[in-house]
Design a protein around this motif. Structure first.
Motif, PDB file in Angstrom:
ATOM      1  N   TYR A 286       0.835  -1.203   0.000  1.00  0.00           N
ATOM      2  CA  TYR A 286       0.000   0.000   0.000  1.00  0.00           C
ATOM      3  C   TYR A 286       0.871   1.255   0.000  1.00  0.00           C
TER       4      TYR A 286
ATOM      5  N   GLU B 290       1.174   4.505  -2.695  1.00  0.00           N
ATOM      6  CA  GLU B 290       0.828   5.850  -2.240  1.00  0.00           C
ATOM      7  C   GLU B 290       2.014   6.813  -2.394  1.00  0.00           C
TER       8      GLU B 290
ATOM      9  N   ARG C 211      -5.128   5.862  -9.226  1.00  0.00           N
ATOM     10  CA  ARG C 211      -6.330   5.039  -9.356  1.00  0.00           C
ATOM     11  C   ARG C 211      -6.084   3.805 -10.208  1.00  0.00           C
TER      12      ARG C 211
ATOM     13  N   VAL D 225      -3.871   1.290  -8.176  1.00  0.00           N
ATOM     14  CA  VAL D 225      -4.635   0.604  -7.130  1.00  0.00           C
ATOM     15  C   VAL D 225      -5.514  -0.466  -7.753  1.00  0.00           C
TER      16      VAL D 225
ATOM     17  N   THR E 221      -7.449  -5.357   1.702  1.00  0.00           N
ATOM     18  CA  THR E 221      -6.740  -4.200   1.170  1.00  0.00           C
ATOM     19  C   THR E 221      -7.198  -2.938   1.875  1.00  0.00           C
TER      20      THR E 221
ATOM     21  N   TRP F  10      -7.368  -0.157   0.594  1.00  0.00           N
ATOM     22  CA  TRP F  10      -8.126   0.644  -0.366  1.00  0.00           C
ATOM     23  C   TRP F  10      -9.557   0.137  -0.539  1.00  0.00           C
TER      24      TRP F  10
ATOM     25  N   GLU G  72     -12.508   2.764  -0.859  1.00  0.00           N
ATOM     26  CA  GLU G  72     -12.308   3.644  -2.007  1.00  0.00           C
ATOM     27  C   GLU G  72     -12.470   2.873  -3.310  1.00  0.00           C
TER      28      GLU G  72
END
Length: 338
Positions: free
Chosen positions: A288, A292, A303, A306, A323, A325, A328
């Motif tokens: 992650y 980032e 985006r 990910v 995850t 994420w 999102e």
């Protein structure tokens, strides 16, 4: 100068043109072999004892140490996003040699389990990390011998007690992440013996001693000195993962996991091909944090990176993906499917 008479290669009409199925978003959707659905995503979440307000985790931008109240709100958000579940990790104020906070009914993790179950009911699979590392003052996943080694069998006793504490708090699934030999059988027997026949067991069957856990150590305020190489798997080993998985399934695991995910997609594919139970994969903190950091520097499209990274884990065979994420990504998926 004589002009070349070599004919230009032209595909014969009606013959294979692989690009035909890539010509538009609609065509690519139709031809997609792998998809990600919000129900296949699980959100890992940290709850810290004694916090007055949520605290950002600096090495994991966007991820928080939650208060009990903010965790409830995060669970509701996860349910509304259509996620499959949440995996809860507790960060206590006090730690000791045997991790007594892990089995205290009023310990932070057990209270958080009860909070989330009360808040979302069966809208999510409420999962809890079953390991002592967050609760011990030495940071290892088990009880230590006088010489400082991790005592496998003494640790199993604590795992059984921890499983019962989590089940009594209402956990739907307990996640055995300590990599002790025999842990699944001991926990399954303990749960069944106390009537928790429906509490599921997720075995971190192939959990590697990885460098990609670094930011997680900040998230749980790890006190570990040294490493966990005597009980977590050697990154060099692939076939050994199959042995671990087979043992855990034989002992009664309902789900098996590969961790980390991205650096071990070969292992994940192997496990998915041979497992008779669902397979999870954990996209860990370091994976992650790398995305980032690169995105923050403008080096990659966040985006797309990910989405592609989680898709690759599904493509390798994971039935569900843990995850950071998750919420999102679920939102993006819902946008795309409108």
């Amino acid at each position: 100068m004589t002009q070349s008479t070599t004919p230009r290669a032209v595909p014969t009409p009606g013959r294979t043109r692989l690009r035909r199925l890539r010509q538009s978003p609609a065509m690519r959707r139709l031809a997609a072999e792998t998809r990600v659905h919000p129900a296949e995503l699980v959100l890992p979440a940290f709850v810290k004892e004694g916090l007055a307000e949520p605290r950002p985790i600096t090495s994991m931008p966007g991820v928080l140490q939650h208060t009990r109240d903010s965790l409830r709100r995060a669970a509701v958000e996860a349910a509304e996003a259509g996620l499959g579940g949440v995996m809860l990790f507790g960060v206590p104020e006090r730690r000791d040699a045997t991790g007594t906070g892990a089995t205290d009914p009023d310990g932070i993790l057990n209270l958080a389990i009860a909070d989330v179950v009360a808040e979302v009911g069966d809208a999510l699979v409420v999962q809890a990390d079953l390991c002592l590392d967050e609760f011990t003052d030495h940071g290892h996943c088990g009880v230590l011998t006088a010489s400082g080694a991790v005592d496998n069998d003494a640790t199993l006793v604590r795992y059984a007690e921890m499983a019962l504490a989590q089940a009594r708090a209402g956990a739907h699934l307990v996640g055995l992440s300590g990599m002790m030999d025999g842990q699944v059988a001991v926990v399954r027997d303990a749960l069944d013996g106390e009537g928790f026949l429906d509490t599921a067991v997720l075995a971190y069957a192939a959990k590697y001693a990885s460098a990609f856990y670094g930011p997680f150590r900040e998230a749980v305020e790890s006190t570990l000195e040294g490493d966990r190489r005597t009980y977590q798997m050697d990154p060099a080993n692939r076939r050994e993962a199959a042995r671990e998985v087979m043992v855990d399934i034989a002992e009664g695991a309902d789900v098996v996991m590969v961790k980390p995910a991205l650096a071990y997609l070969d292992v994940l594919a192997d496990v998915a091909a041979m497992s008779t139970v669902p397979v999870a994969a954990y996209q860990v903190s370091g994976e992650y944090a790398m995305v980032e950091a690169a995105a923050a520097n403008g080096w990659i499209d966040r985006r797309r990176a990910v989405t592609e990274s989680v898709l690759s884990i599904r493509r390798a065979g994971a039935d569900h993906v843990l995850t950071y994420w998750a919420v999102e990504l679920a939102g993006w998926l819902q946008e795309e499917n409108r």
